[in-house]
Design a protein around this motif. Structure first.
Motif, short mmCIF file in Angstrom:
data_model
loop_
_atom_site.label_atom_id
_atom_site.label_comp_id
_atom_site.label_asym_id
_atom_site.label_seq_id
_atom_site.Cartn_x
_atom_site.Cartn_y
_atom_site.Cartn_z
N GLY A 179 28.16 -37.47 -6.40
CA GLY A 179 28.03 -36.02 -6.32
C GLY A 179 28.56 -35.31 -7.55
N LEU A 180 29.71 -35.75 -8.05
CA LEU A 180 30.28 -35.13 -9.25
C LEU A 180 29.37 -35.35 -10.45
N GLU A 181 28.80 -36.53 -10.55
CA GLU A 181 27.86 -36.82 -11.63
C GLU A 181 26.63 -35.92 -11.50
N ARG A 223 17.39 -33.92 -5.69
CA ARG A 223 16.98 -35.32 -5.51
C ARG A 223 16.92 -36.04 -6.85
N ALA A 224 16.33 -35.41 -7.86
CA ALA A 224 16.24 -36.02 -9.19
C ALA A 224 17.63 -36.22 -9.79
N ALA A 225 18.51 -35.23 -9.62
CA ALA A 225 19.87 -35.34 -10.15
C ALA A 225 20.65 -36.45 -9.44
N LEU A 226 20.47 -36.57 -8.13
CA LEU A 226 21.16 -37.63 -7.39
C LEU A 226 20.65 -39.01 -7.78
N ASP A 227 19.34 -39.13 -8.02
CA ASP A 227 18.78 -40.41 -8.48
C ASP A 227 19.36 -40.79 -9.83
N GLU A 228 19.39 -39.83 -10.76
CA GLU A 228 19.95 -40.08 -12.09
C GLU A 228 21.44 -40.41 -11.98
N ALA A 264 23.04 -41.75 -9.46
CA ALA A 264 23.20 -43.10 -8.88
C ALA A 264 23.01 -44.16 -9.96
N ARG A 265 22.01 -43.97 -10.81
CA ARG A 265 21.79 -44.93 -11.91
C ARG A 265 22.98 -44.93 -12.87
N ASN A 266 23.50 -43.75 -13.19
CA ASN A 266 24.64 -43.65 -14.10
C ASN A 266 25.88 -44.33 -13.52
N VAL A 267 26.14 -44.11 -12.24
CA VAL A 267 27.30 -44.71 -11.59
C VAL A 267 27.14 -46.22 -11.57
N GLU A 268 25.94 -46.70 -11.22
CA GLU A 268 25.69 -48.14 -11.19
C GLU A 268 25.88 -48.76 -12.58
N LEU A 269 25.40 -48.11 -13.59
CA LEU A 269 25.57 -48.58 -14.96
C LEU A 269 27.05 -48.60 -15.35
N ALA A 270 27.77 -47.56 -15.03
CA ALA A 270 29.20 -47.48 -15.36
C ALA A 270 29.99 -48.56 -14.64
#
Length: 131
Positions: free
Chosen positions: A35-37, A111-116, A118-124
């Motif tokens: 959510g913060l991301e 929805r687009a921001a949450l998808d992005e 999630a990818r950023n968190v997974e990458l981190a």
């Protein structure tokens, strides 16, 4: 309109620690990190509407238009209606308070921001594990 305690009458019961009181908007709940991301992504792009935090640091809640819950299917999140008072968020406070620019978050943009996010968190998380 903001009251003297920083709350918005009819939105959060006014003051610090208020929550959504069945005003008809739906509420998307996500884990805090994602959510913060997403808030950062929205702030840099289309703008962010009202967002609540749960004070425990576990989750964020984005206010979205009524009816969003009917078709919400974003993995890792949930969406519920605040109609009828079932959406009261006890102990929550505003991370992003309501303002005139955006009374709610646009569901498509969120929805687009949450998808992005999630990818950023997974990458981190993957980067941290391999370090």
């Amino acid at each position: 309109m903001v009251d003297s305690m920083g709350g918005t009458p009819g939105v959060d019961g006014g003051g610090v620690g208020g929550g959504v009181e069945g005003d008809g908007r739906d509420i998307v709940t996500v884990p805090a990190r994602q959510g913060l991301e997403a808030v950062d992504i929205l702030r840099l792009g289309a703008g962010v509407g009202p967002v609540l935090h749960d004070r425990s640091g576990d989750s964020l809640e984005f206010l979205v238009p009524p009816g969003t819950a009917d078709g919400w299917d974003v993995p890792g999140s949930s969406c519920r209606s605040s109609r009828g008072g079932g959406g009261r968020v006890a102990g929550a406070g505003w991370l992003v308070p309501p303002h005139t620019d955006a009374a709610v978050n646009d569901p498509v943009t969120l929805r687009a921001a949450l998808d992005e996010a999630a990818r950023n968190v997974e990458l981190a998380e993957g980067f941290t594990e391999s370090a």
